[in-house]
Scaffold this motif. Structure first.
Motif, short mmCIF file in Angstrom:
data_model
loop_
_atom_site.label_atom_id
_atom_site.label_comp_id
_atom_site.label_asym_id
_atom_site.label_seq_id
_atom_site.Cartn_x
_atom_site.Cartn_y
_atom_site.Cartn_z
N GLY A 268 25.51 37.99 29.57
CA GLY A 268 25.82 38.77 30.77
C GLY A 268 27.25 39.25 30.77
O GLY A 268 27.99 39.05 29.81
N ARG A 269 27.66 39.86 31.90
CA ARG A 269 29.00 40.43 31.98
C ARG A 269 29.59 40.25 33.38
O ARG A 269 30.24 41.13 33.94
CB ARG A 269 28.99 41.92 31.61
N GLY A 270 29.41 39.10 33.95
CA GLY A 270 29.88 38.88 35.31
C GLY A 270 31.38 38.98 35.49
O GLY A 270 31.86 39.35 36.57
N LEU A 271 32.16 38.66 34.46
CA LEU A 271 33.62 38.65 34.59
C LEU A 271 34.30 39.77 33.80
O LEU A 271 35.52 39.89 33.86
CB LEU A 271 34.17 37.30 34.15
N ARG A 272 33.55 40.55 33.05
CA ARG A 272 34.14 41.63 32.25
C ARG A 272 34.84 42.63 33.17
O ARG A 272 34.24 43.16 34.09
CB ARG A 272 33.07 42.30 31.42
N GLU A 273 36.12 42.90 32.95
CA GLU A 273 36.91 43.81 33.79
C GLU A 273 36.71 43.51 35.27
O GLU A 273 36.53 44.41 36.09
CB GLU A 273 36.57 45.27 33.49
N GLY A 274 36.70 42.21 35.59
CA GLY A 274 36.54 41.80 36.97
C GLY A 274 35.17 42.12 37.54
O GLY A 274 34.98 42.20 38.76
N GLY A 275 34.18 42.30 36.66
CA GLY A 275 32.84 42.63 37.11
C GLY A 275 32.68 44.09 37.49
O GLY A 275 31.64 44.48 38.01
N ASP A 276 33.69 44.91 37.22
CA ASP A 276 33.68 46.32 37.61
C ASP A 276 32.94 47.16 36.57
O ASP A 276 33.47 47.44 35.49
CB ASP A 276 35.11 46.81 37.77
N ALA A 277 31.73 47.58 36.87
CA ALA A 277 30.93 48.36 35.93
C ALA A 277 31.35 49.81 35.86
O ALA A 277 30.74 50.60 35.13
CB ALA A 277 29.45 48.26 36.31
N THR A 278 32.38 50.21 36.59
CA THR A 278 32.92 51.57 36.43
C THR A 278 33.88 51.63 35.25
O THR A 278 34.38 52.71 34.92
CB THR A 278 33.66 52.03 37.70
N LYS A 279 34.16 50.49 34.61
CA LYS A 279 35.13 50.46 33.52
C LYS A 279 34.50 50.26 32.15
O LYS A 279 35.04 50.73 31.15
CB LYS A 279 36.15 49.35 33.78
#
Length: 438
Positions: A268-279
Motif C-alpha cells: 500500500g501507500r498510506g504514508l507516501r508523500e504524506g498520503g497525498d495522491a496528487t503527488k
C-alpha cells in the motif's frame, strides 16, 4: 597497426568476428598503451546514475571517450557534459551540436558519430525497451541500467532485442552490479557447490527511508512533470520493487539458479508523500511470497518509511546452513569473505565490461536482466492486485502501462493509467480491484 585495425573493427562490428575475438590480452594491452584503440561512447539519460556510470567508465583501463549525450531535458544534458568535462577533461569530447534533448534524442546521440562503439542507457525504465532496441538495431555495444522495463510488454520487447544482440555478437551489460562483486561471486558459487545443502527458503530486503521528490514547476506540462519526477509513476519506474528492490530479487534468483513460477503479495501507500495522491501513485511498502517450481519460497520486503527498520540484504536458508550471499556462510561449511578483496559493484561492472571489449571478448547479460526485471514486475502486480499471479500468464498477457510510447513527446499526455483525475489525484492501485491483465 594491423592489430590496432582489427581491434577497431571488433568494436565497430555488428556480426561475429572470430578472428578479432581471438586477440590476446597482450595485444589488447599494447594497443591500449599506444593510445590508438579509443572506445567512444554515448550517454543516454544524464541523471545521477548516467553520470555515475560514465565516471566509472572513465576510471577503467580503457582508452574511453564520451562523444554524445541525450536526455529528455536539455539543461540536464548540458549540465552533465559540464560536470563530466570538469572532472575528466581528456575523456569528454561533446560539442554543443552533440548534446541532444527530447524523447527521440537517444536516436540522435546514437547516430551522431559514425564509429560509436558503446551506448550507456540510464533513463527511466519505461523508456528503456525502445532505446535498447534501437541501439541493437544500430549494432552498438550496450550497457543498460536496471530495471530494463516497467511492464510485461516492455520485457518482451527487450528479450526480442537481446536475441538480436546475440546474433550480432554485441556486448550487453546490465546494471545488476552485485553479480560483478567478488564477495557475491565467491559466496554464491559456494552455495551452488552445496555449502548450505538444498536451498529451501530465502529472505530478501530493500527497506529504506525514502527517495527524492521533485515539486512541480509552473512551466511544466504533465508529461514533463512526470518524466522529471519519474520514480513516482508506475509506467516510468515500475515502483520501488522494480527500481531498487530488483537488486535483492536478482540475487535470490541467482542463488536459486532459476526464476519463480508465481507470486502473491500485499502492499500500500498510506504514508507516501504524506498520503497525498496528487503527488505520486507508487506504493510505500510491498511484501511478496515468491514460489519456485520445486515449491520453495523467497520472501521479499520492499519499503520506504522514515524512522523504521532499514535493511538492504539477502539471506538463503539451506538444509546444511544459512548464507548471506554478500560474503558469509554459517553451518556445516562456514565461510567468511572478510574485508580484503571486496569490490564496489558500480565500478567493477565497468572494469569488467571495458576490459572484455579491450580483449575482444563478448558477454551478454540481457536475458537475466530482463528476467530479474520481470520478477520484480510479477511481485508488483501481485501486490497491486492482491492475487496470486503466475509468471507465464503475466509474461503473455500482462498489461501495457505505456501504450504508444514510441510516439510520446514532452507535450503528450502521459498514459491513461497515470493521468490525474478531476480532483488532481493520480490513480492508485487498489488490491482486490486492480486488474493486472487489462
Amino acid at each position: 597497426m594491423e592489430n590496432n585495425s582489427n581491434r577497431r573493427n571488433f568494436l565497430k562490428s555488428t556480426t561475429a568476428a572470430a578472428g578479432v575475438a581471438a586477440l590476446s590480452s597482450t595485444i589488447a594491452r599494447t594497443a591500449h598503451a599506444q593510445g590508438s584503440d579509443q572506445i567512444k561512447f554515448a550517454l543516454v539519460g544524464c541523471g545521477g546514475r548516467g553520470q555515475g556510470a560514465s565516471q566509472n567508465i572513465f576510471k577503467t583501463e580503457g582508452n574511453t571517450k564520451l562523444v554524445a549525450v541525450a536526455d529528455a531535458f536539455h539543461k540536464k544534458a548540458s549540465d552533465a557534459v559540464s560536470n563530466l568535462s570538469k572532472a575528466n577533461p581528456d575523456k569528454v569530447d561533446v560539442p554543443a551540436d552533440r548534446i541532444f534533448s527530447g524523447f527521440d534524442a537517444y536516436k540522435q546521440a546514437i547516430d551522431a558519430v559514425d564509429d560509436l562503439d558503446l551506448v550507456i542507457i540510464a533513463t527511466p525504465p519505461g523508456f528503456k525497451p525502445q532505446q535498447f532496441e534501437y541501439a541493437v538495431a544500430k549494432g552498438k555495444h550496450i550497457f543498460m541500467e536496471k530495471p530494463v522495463a516497467s511492464d510485461a510488454p516492455g520485457v518482451r520487447r527487450v528479450l526480442d532485442a537481446v536475441a538480436e544482440s546475440k546474433k550480432k555478437n554485441l556486448m550487453v551489460g546490465i546494471g545488476l552490479q552485485r553479480r560483478h562483486e567478488a564477495q557475491y561471486k565467491e559466496t554464491v558459487q559456494r552455495i551452488h557447490d552445496g555449502a548450505i545443502g538444498d536451498v529451501i527458503c530465502q529472505r530478501v530486503y530493500w527497506n529504506g527511508g525514502g527517495i527524492w521528490y521533485r515539486n512541480r514547476t509552473e512551466d511544466q506540462t504533465e508529461m514533463a512533470f512526470q518524466t522529471n519526477n519519474w520514480y513516482h509513476f508506475n509506467w516510468l519506474s515500475g515502483d520501488q520493487i522494480c527500481e531498487q528492490h530488483i537488486h535483492n530479487l536478482d540475487v535470490g534468483c541467482w542463488v536459486k539458479g532459476e526464476y519463480p513460477v508465481e507470486c502473491n503479495g500485499m502492499g500500500g501507500r498510506g504514508l507516501r508523500e504524506g498520503g497525498d495522491a496528487t503527488k505520486s501513485q507508487i506504493f510505500d511498502h510491498t511484501f511478496c511470497e515468491y514460489t519456485f517450481a520445486d515449491g520453495t519460497k523467497m520472501f521479499s520486503q520492499g519499503r520506504h518509511l522514515k524512522n523504521a527498520w532499514n535493511h538492504v540484504a539477502e539471506f538463503a536458508h539451506g538444509t546444511k546452513g544459512t548464507a548471506d550471499p554478500s560474503g558469509s556462510i554459517q553451518g556445516e561449511n562456514p565461510f567468511e569473505f572478510g574485508r580484503k578483496g571486496r569490490q564496489q559493484g558500480h565500478q567493477q561492472e565497468q572494469h569488467d565490461l571495458i576490459a572484455a571489449l579491450m580483449r575482444g571478448e563478448i558477454y551478454n547479460e540481457g536475458e537475466y536482466g530482463a528476467h530479474s526485471t520481470f520478477t520484480a514486475i510479477l511481485g508488483r502486480e501481485a501486490c497491486y492486485s492482491g492475487k496470486v499471479i503466475k509468471w507465464d500468464e503475466l509474461m503473455e498477457k500482462g498489461k501495457d502501462l505505456c501504450p504508444g510510447i514510441d510516439e510520446y513527446t514532452i507535450d503528450s499526455d502521459p498514459p491513461p493509467s497515470a493521468m490525474p483525475g478531476p480532483d488532481g489525484k493520480y490513480p492508485v492501485p487498489v488490491p482486490g480491484e486492480y486488474n493486472p491483465f487489462a
